[in-house]
Write an enzyme that holds these catalytic residues in place. Sequence first.
Site: not given
Length: 412
Positions: A98, A140
């Site tokens: 990310y 997630e």
Amino acid sequence: MLSPKSAETVRATLPAVSGAIDEITTLFYEKLFAAHPELLRDLFNRGNQANGSQRQALAGSIATFAHHLLDHPDRRPDAMLARIAHKHASLGVREDQYPVVREHLFAALAEVLGEAVTDEVVRAWDEVYWLMAHALIAVEKRLLREAGVRDGAVWRPYRVAGRVQETDEVATFLLRPADGAPIPASRPGQYVSVQVQLPDGARQIRQYSLSGQPDGGLQISVKRVAADGPSGAPAGEVSEYLHTRVHGGETLYVSPPFGDVVLSDDGDGPLLFASAGIGCTPMIGMLAHLAATGSRRRIITAHADRSPATHPFRTDLHRLTGKLADATAELWYEEGAGIEGKGAGWETGGAVDAVTVRSGLMDLRQLALPAGTTAYLCGPVPFMKAVRAQLLDSGVPSAAIHHEVFGPDLGL
């Protein structure tokens, strides 16, 4: 969720960002893949990058999330986040990726919008990005924990135990864990990611719905994606590989099942499964589950295809419809002139009277849908847009219509 100062800045700059979002995301991917070519080689779908659909999906998700933060500051768009998180978990996306995405996305933002991207603008959009990223990371992690795998470590070797040629274009592959251990739990409607090593060394990944779950194995069905000359679209890399090189005994690397469009075990209301082409794969999996559990729900399976010869699982649909207490099948074939009617073109016996064949394109307004129907859609996006409009016209509420998209979700 978004601080008042950042909300003010995002609201003021959202039109400019939205107006340039396609250019921003295009440049973002160029920068990302230049710095990390392994991501294009081994994670991102090269076909979706070539046709631009992945870029459109990223642009749409960012704009949608920003709009939601402004319009509904006390609520998150959990449905959108769940769909993205399931796909990320299935692909093995890691938390440490990310910051990499953030770096190149903001570099593209600054390059496209220039001097308009002040420190204040960066801080505001940074808040938007990390609100979305941290929400996705949390979902997630939960999905991976439930699947019993570590962050990003989703791949498990499966042996191809069998292959069935459903049609000229569709093949079914039976997969069994190479280590002989039990298969992971799944829910009807979910999918797995399949990773294959292509001749150029790339490890490309594609996601395929579970079309069944035989004892001790998983079953996927793959349509061979041919090159499209007029549009210039190349043949599907992974589907071509599976169709030409995988016949039985090979090893494929497969993720646990994921996916948020699943058949609920709750309730006894009527169900509608509407699909076109290879979109029937999650539907046949749901139908098989209902037949195996002896469901007595009212079930309508509607499917559209070019012709009976291109209709995958046509015989299975006939068999499963006959096993269910209150099920009918409604079929539309574009090349079906002359075979319309009850049971037309079907083998005798079983559920012939429960099958109706029509010519042309699917029109669900021709059906008498029971009150309280929950609908599941899968197929090409234009098909699902048309069918969804038909259902809304027929009085089915939007909340009762669920859809699965093969590829980046560009919205209906």
